[in-house]
Scaffold this motif. Structure first.
Motif, PDB file in Angstrom:
ATOM      1  N   ARG A  27       0.828  -1.216   0.000  1.00  0.00           N
ATOM      2  CA  ARG A  27       0.000   0.000   0.000  1.00  0.00           C
ATOM      3  C   ARG A  27       0.857   1.260   0.000  1.00  0.00           C
ATOM      4  O   ARG A  27       0.626   2.184   0.777  1.00  0.00           O
ATOM      5  CB  ARG A  27      -0.968   0.013   1.198  1.00  0.00           C
ATOM      6  CG  ARG A  27      -1.694  -1.271   1.496  1.00  0.00           C
ATOM      7  CD  ARG A  27      -2.708  -1.691   0.488  1.00  0.00           C
ATOM      8  NE  ARG A  27      -3.705  -0.681   0.211  1.00  0.00           N
ATOM      9  CZ  ARG A  27      -4.289  -0.549  -0.981  1.00  0.00           C
ATOM     10  NH1 ARG A  27      -3.957  -1.347  -1.990  1.00  0.00           N
ATOM     11  NH2 ARG A  27      -5.187   0.378  -1.195  1.00  0.00           N
ATOM     12  N   VAL A 149     -10.610   7.629  -2.919  1.00  0.00           N
ATOM     13  CA  VAL A 149     -10.866   6.455  -2.076  1.00  0.00           C
ATOM     14  C   VAL A 149     -10.633   5.143  -2.812  1.00  0.00           C
ATOM     15  O   VAL A 149     -10.775   4.073  -2.228  1.00  0.00           O
ATOM     16  CB  VAL A 149     -12.298   6.450  -1.492  1.00  0.00           C
ATOM     17  CG1 VAL A 149     -12.520   7.674  -0.618  1.00  0.00           C
ATOM     18  CG2 VAL A 149     -13.329   6.367  -2.581  1.00  0.00           C
ATOM     19  N   ASP A 151      -8.075   2.752  -5.434  1.00  0.00           N
ATOM     20  CA  ASP A 151      -6.724   2.586  -5.942  1.00  0.00           C
ATOM     21  C   ASP A 151      -6.682   3.127  -7.360  1.00  0.00           C
ATOM     22  O   ASP A 151      -7.682   3.117  -8.086  1.00  0.00           O
ATOM     23  CB  ASP A 151      -6.335   1.102  -5.917  1.00  0.00           C
ATOM     24  CG  ASP A 151      -6.024   0.627  -4.500  1.00  0.00           C
ATOM     25  OD1 ASP A 151      -5.804   1.477  -3.620  1.00  0.00           O
ATOM     26  OD2 ASP A 151      -6.006  -0.594  -4.281  1.00  0.00           O
ATOM     27  N   PRO A 216      -1.987   4.413  -4.140  1.00  0.00           N
ATOM     28  CA  PRO A 216      -2.934   3.641  -3.317  1.00  0.00           C
ATOM     29  C   PRO A 216      -4.055   4.548  -2.802  1.00  0.00           C
ATOM     30  O   PRO A 216      -3.828   5.742  -2.587  1.00  0.00           O
ATOM     31  CB  PRO A 216      -2.078   3.148  -2.142  1.00  0.00           C
ATOM     32  CG  PRO A 216      -0.652   3.350  -2.537  1.00  0.00           C
ATOM     33  CD  PRO A 216      -0.646   4.484  -3.510  1.00  0.00           C
ATOM     34  N   ALA A 217      -5.225   3.989  -2.634  1.00  0.00           N
ATOM     35  CA  ALA A 217      -6.348   4.725  -2.060  1.00  0.00           C
ATOM     36  C   ALA A 217      -5.884   5.454  -0.808  1.00  0.00           C
ATOM     37  O   ALA A 217      -5.060   4.938  -0.044  1.00  0.00           O
ATOM     38  CB  ALA A 217      -7.475   3.756  -1.703  1.00  0.00           C
ATOM     39  N   LEU A 218      -6.377   6.655  -0.598  1.00  0.00           N
ATOM     40  CA  LEU A 218      -6.143   7.494   0.586  1.00  0.00           C
ATOM     41  C   LEU A 218      -4.806   8.233   0.573  1.00  0.00           C
ATOM     42  O   LEU A 218      -4.590   9.138   1.381  1.00  0.00           O
ATOM     43  CB  LEU A 218      -6.259   6.705   1.909  1.00  0.00           C
ATOM     44  CG  LEU A 218      -7.511   5.855   2.112  1.00  0.00           C
ATOM     45  CD1 LEU A 218      -7.449   5.145   3.475  1.00  0.00           C
ATOM     46  CD2 LEU A 218      -8.780   6.679   2.025  1.00  0.00           C
TER      47      LEU A 218
ATOM     48  N   GLU B 278      -6.278  -0.174   7.432  1.00  0.00           N
ATOM     49  CA  GLU B 278      -5.721   1.010   6.777  1.00  0.00           C
ATOM     50  C   GLU B 278      -6.759   2.136   6.663  1.00  0.00           C
ATOM     51  O   GLU B 278      -6.467   3.315   6.885  1.00  0.00           O
ATOM     52  CB  GLU B 278      -5.276   0.552   5.389  1.00  0.00           C
ATOM     53  CG  GLU B 278      -4.694   1.553   4.502  1.00  0.00           C
ATOM     54  CD  GLU B 278      -4.519   0.957   3.084  1.00  0.00           C
ATOM     55  OE1 GLU B 278      -4.974  -0.190   2.818  1.00  0.00           O
ATOM     56  OE2 GLU B 278      -3.936   1.659   2.245  1.00  0.00           O
ATOM     57  N   TYR B 279      -7.995   1.763   6.302  1.00  0.00           N
ATOM     58  CA  TYR B 279      -9.066   2.742   6.142  1.00  0.00           C
ATOM     59  C   TYR B 279      -9.572   3.198   7.514  1.00  0.00           C
ATOM     60  O   TYR B 279      -9.884   4.361   7.716  1.00  0.00           O
ATOM     61  CB  TYR B 279     -10.213   2.137   5.328  1.00  0.00           C
ATOM     62  CG  TYR B 279      -9.832   1.835   3.895  1.00  0.00           C
ATOM     63  CD1 TYR B 279     -10.181   2.706   2.867  1.00  0.00           C
ATOM     64  CD2 TYR B 279      -9.109   0.698   3.566  1.00  0.00           C
ATOM     65  CE1 TYR B 279      -9.821   2.448   1.550  1.00  0.00           C
ATOM     66  CE2 TYR B 279      -8.740   0.429   2.265  1.00  0.00           C
ATOM     67  CZ  TYR B 279      -9.098   1.297   1.255  1.00  0.00           C
ATOM     68  OH  TYR B 279      -8.728   1.040  -0.038  1.00  0.00           O
TER      69      TYR B 279
END
Lengths: 301, 301
Positions: A27, A149, A151, A216-218, B278-279
């Protein structure tokens, strides 16, 4: 300026198996070089795109923020333009990004003639696919720091970009307003206004034609176009499908459970607001300690 | 050891008007000297108390923690004892505190013969009065750092105490477990376990017979008895009556709105727990920023 600046690792010739087994689970952002993207990297000149995309009308989302304050001075608008005009305009202008904003987009369906020129990295399952979006950028455009939010592969087809990323764990240094950072000038921020910003670790990379950046998301990202260029964003779902907001068009609405948690939190804060300031402050701090204890991860960097 | 140590101000001959207009609104600890407390400060010897209190059976709460770890090694118990035995026992033992724990106590009603010897400072309205409690302490007792939710005068009738206080704004340095700090040895804390503890600003004072310490609600306090002594705690309500928990006996249950806010927060955290680590971590951090933005005070020191 920044206390720490890290270089995003670049890896050449990564296979699907290597990516899925060793890289994806980390991630972390990563530049993938030398993937087979099809003939787009050489074919997609301004002339070719204008011809192949033709006069098809597209709804676009124009972002024009060479570091303006998007909160006081919102310079983002939607309009409709024929695709060929759009490409020519982007090549001539500066400081603008033209982002084709159909409802959940897929360039392979919107532009079948262009879709044949590009191969998407097959590094996720087809059912995880969410959208693919053209990003046609004028030189000098700097897109504000934000997170998505989902990928994301940012495929640099032509042109050149500089991307600065920040870890989700550094969000508290970024002065967020929703999913965006208020710090527009990340290279020379106003330290009176944003004193904590330099504490955010910067991950830097340069993208040239043919490079694919895994975001990666976020992860927060700030993108500067150094030359006219065409990019394609591919978003896909990392979480089970039902976690995502069904009304999400651009892959930037928070997962359902996260939005609900924030709504519930707001009810807690409304209850707390019944108390005088001194007590509200005290119990708010207790709530923070509780969240840190119960929901923060001890394993993430 | 501590980075900062402040002395609690001492003021002599403060009037009701001075206290209410200038001192009380500051919500900071304060030692009041020379108040008229009645003849108790000279009269209340071990012999006199034993005679005047007589053989009336009292439920007591014995705390015996010369810095033991109350979580692993809980040495607090309830028992029943005649008042005269209790006083003699406390005078002979060390490291114990005998705290008379009737349901919402008032020493004026429990011991009318002793109640006539003591005048409570008339610095709050009679309808705000909550309880008055005997604290009969052996030498060497150190009571763990904790907060109460009501305002409190600690009247040192006889004996000598050292009190260390910490601001409610420093709660995050105190390693709380409920309303108590896990750091028992505040003068030489285990810094591997409690690295942030020295950041908590210490407010120090010594109480001698006749001194009255104002402990504002939510202020943490740690009390060491340096000699056998008798103290009286007077708790009163700073907030409107309906804010407090009706089942509160000792003035240490959080206000209703605060407990409800924490319950609601727990529902938010349960919702957040549906997301992968992670979220969850990311949105937990966003929730913390939201609380800090919406409920923290900018005006409090």
């Amino acid at each position: 300026m920044a206390e720490q600046s890290l270089t995003v690792p670049r890896l050449r010739g990564v296979t699907r198996e290597q990516f899925l087994e060793h890289l994806y689970p980390q991630r972390k952002p990563l530049v993938l070089e030398g993937l087979d993207l099809g003939p787009c990297t050489s074919k997609w000149t301004v002339d070719y795109l204008s011809r192949a995309g033709g006069v098809k009308e597209v709804k676009i989302h124009v972002a024009a923020v060479p570091q303006m304050d998007f909160i006081r001075f919102c310079y983002v608008y939607f309009r409709t333009l024929p695709f060929n005009k759009l490409v020519q305009r982007a090549a001539e202008e500066t400081h603008k990004e033209f982002f084709i904003s159909e409802d959940v987009a897929d360039i392979r369906q919107q532009f079948p003639s262009l879709g044949g020129d590009i191969k998407f990295p097959a590094f996720f399952k087809e059912e995880q696919f969410f959208s693919s979006v053209f990003r046609i950028s004028s030189p000098g455009l700097q897109l504000w720091t934000h997170y998505d939010v989902m990928d994301n592969f940012l495929i640099q087809v032509t042109g050149k970009k500089r991307v600065t990323l920040f870890s989700p764990r550094d969000a508290h240094y970024l002065y967020l307003s929703g999913s965006k950072s208020e710090v527009l000038n990340i290279d020379s921020p106003d330290l009176d206004k944003y004193p904590l910003f330099p504490k955010a670790r910067r991950y830097e990379c340069s993208l040239e034609a043919g490079d694919v950046l895994f975001i990666p998301a976020l992860w927060f990202h700030n993108v500067t176009s150094e030359a006219f260029g065409v990019g394609v964003n591919i978003f896909w779902k990392h979480l089970p499908s039902e976690c995502y907001d069904r009304t999400d068009t651009y892959g930037n609405k928070d997962p359902v459970a996260a939005s609900r948690a924030v709504q519930i939190l707001d009810r807690a804060l409304k209850t707390l607001a019944e108390l005088p300031e001194e007590y509200r402050d005290f119990y708010a701090r207790q709530m923070v300690l509780r969240i840190q204890d119960k929901a923060y991860s001890k394993n993430l960097e």
